[in-house]
Design an enzyme around this catalytic site. Sequence first.
Site, PDB file in Angstrom:
ATOM      1  N   HIS A  19       0.916  -1.133  -0.060  1.00  0.00           N
ATOM      2  CA  HIS A  19      -0.097   0.087  -0.126  1.00  0.00           C
ATOM      3  C   HIS A  19       0.800   1.316   0.015  1.00  0.00           C
ATOM      4  O   HIS A  19       1.463   1.740   0.942  1.00  0.00           O
ATOM      5  CB  HIS A  19      -0.850  -0.029   1.269  1.00  0.00           C
ATOM      6  CG  HIS A  19      -2.144   0.860   1.118  1.00  0.00           C
ATOM      7  ND1 HIS A  19      -2.344   2.026   0.041  1.00  0.00           N
ATOM      8  CD2 HIS A  19      -3.141   0.981   1.861  1.00  0.00           C
ATOM      9  CE1 HIS A  19      -3.372   2.639   0.140  1.00  0.00           C
ATOM     10  NE2 HIS A  19      -3.960   1.905   1.248  1.00  0.00           N
ATOM     11  N   TYR A  61      -0.795   7.216   3.151  1.00  0.00           N
ATOM     12  CA  TYR A  61      -0.293   6.420   4.096  1.00  0.00           C
ATOM     13  C   TYR A  61       1.354   6.393   4.191  1.00  0.00           C
ATOM     14  O   TYR A  61       1.916   7.257   3.361  1.00  0.00           O
ATOM     15  CB  TYR A  61      -0.859   5.004   4.197  1.00  0.00           C
ATOM     16  CG  TYR A  61      -2.295   5.004   4.511  1.00  0.00           C
ATOM     17  CD1 TYR A  61      -3.015   5.276   5.812  1.00  0.00           C
ATOM     18  CD2 TYR A  61      -3.353   4.764   3.454  1.00  0.00           C
ATOM     19  CE1 TYR A  61      -4.353   5.574   6.088  1.00  0.00           C
ATOM     20  CE2 TYR A  61      -4.804   4.806   3.787  1.00  0.00           C
ATOM     21  CZ  TYR A  61      -5.169   5.254   4.954  1.00  0.00           C
ATOM     22  OH  TYR A  61      -6.420   5.331   5.289  1.00  0.00           O
ATOM     23  N   ARG A  75       0.368  -0.343  -4.828  1.00  0.00           N
ATOM     24  CA  ARG A  75      -0.572   0.709  -5.091  1.00  0.00           C
ATOM     25  C   ARG A  75       0.067   2.204  -4.881  1.00  0.00           C
ATOM     26  O   ARG A  75       0.591   2.362  -3.912  1.00  0.00           O
ATOM     27  CB  ARG A  75      -1.812   0.350  -4.223  1.00  0.00           C
ATOM     28  CG  ARG A  75      -3.131   1.089  -4.791  1.00  0.00           C
ATOM     29  CD  ARG A  75      -4.326   0.766  -3.819  1.00  0.00           C
ATOM     30  NE  ARG A  75      -5.335   0.577  -4.638  1.00  0.00           N
ATOM     31  CZ  ARG A  75      -6.535   1.197  -4.426  1.00  0.00           C
ATOM     32  NH1 ARG A  75      -6.944   1.486  -3.141  1.00  0.00           N
ATOM     33  NH2 ARG A  75      -7.912   0.964  -5.072  1.00  0.00           N
TER      34      ARG A  75
END
Length: 348
Positions: free
Chosen positions: A173, A178, A225
């Site tokens: 991720h 994040y 991603r």
Amino acid sequence: MPKSLLAPIELSSSIELQNRVVMAPMTRRFSDKNGCPVEQAINYYSKRSDAGLIVTEGTLISEDAIGYGNIPGIYTENQITAWEKVTKAVHDKGGKIFLQIWHCGRVSHSHFHNGKLPISSSETVMTTELGNSGFQCEASRAATLTEITALIKDYGRAAVNARKAGFDGVEIHGANGYLVDQFLHHCTNKRTDSYGGSHQKMAKFCLDVVKECGEQIGFDRVGLRLSPAGHMAEIEAHPDDKFVFAHLLGELNAMALCYVHTGNFDDSVVFTELDGMTMTGFIRKHYKANVIASGGYDISTALEFCDENCNNLVAFGRPFLANPNLITLIQTEQKWIEYNKQMLETLE
């Protein structure tokens, strides 16, 4: 029949998918207080096993990666054992499933870290409400070089644990504001050491994480991603971010990854900071191998994207929530049930 969407695709030298439809990662909080996925998760994922690929909800690489409550992890033996039940249920139905491995970084609160500020690429301040936790994001602290080395190892360990749990691979991720994404944007990366200060150095943490995971489980089982533009978690637009991502994607071209996946909720949006391109348009321009588009696609736009390039796939999120039988509906060209948030109360 929508042939391009339903055509099989070789995701890597090790993985072939039965179609180009991906179930997007969606945070469901299907875990107990110990970060172990519960029985509901087994049913939820197995019912959608006819997707070409399932990417799970974000799963914590370590205890310190937390940002929300009831998020699953992949750093204890009990968590690995619990996830084994999910992967077996999916595989028993002929499906493929990747674990999305995740560190929230500054999207967290000191409550989860024994009073210590959450870690990030740099010292910053957020004011966003933190999911269902009852907290509001606060200041973050800059990771030391020693901590960065440990974080990279945590990602690699999570990848190994995912394979132990039976996952076909992992998706790192690196999107949506994040931790990995925090290193990739100028608004959050103010470093002047080996992990900041230039486009190449800002991309280094992400590349180091990819390399670590690839070396641990094989690059042919690693996806990534990305969100090249700012669209959530207080990631602000910066005109130079595109150079960071262009460099990153150029470096990724030299690695035999499974794919790069767009992290966006509406992929029809064009971004000034990406020279008027959509996120997927920018990724597709700079990355030559498999690209998974995501963000508000319907059957028409999905078909259009898949028809453009034999290395294109499309991920659906909310349509899979509303329609566990989405692949059958695509095959038979039937209308999809429209998603509404009330469905989350009884979601299976």
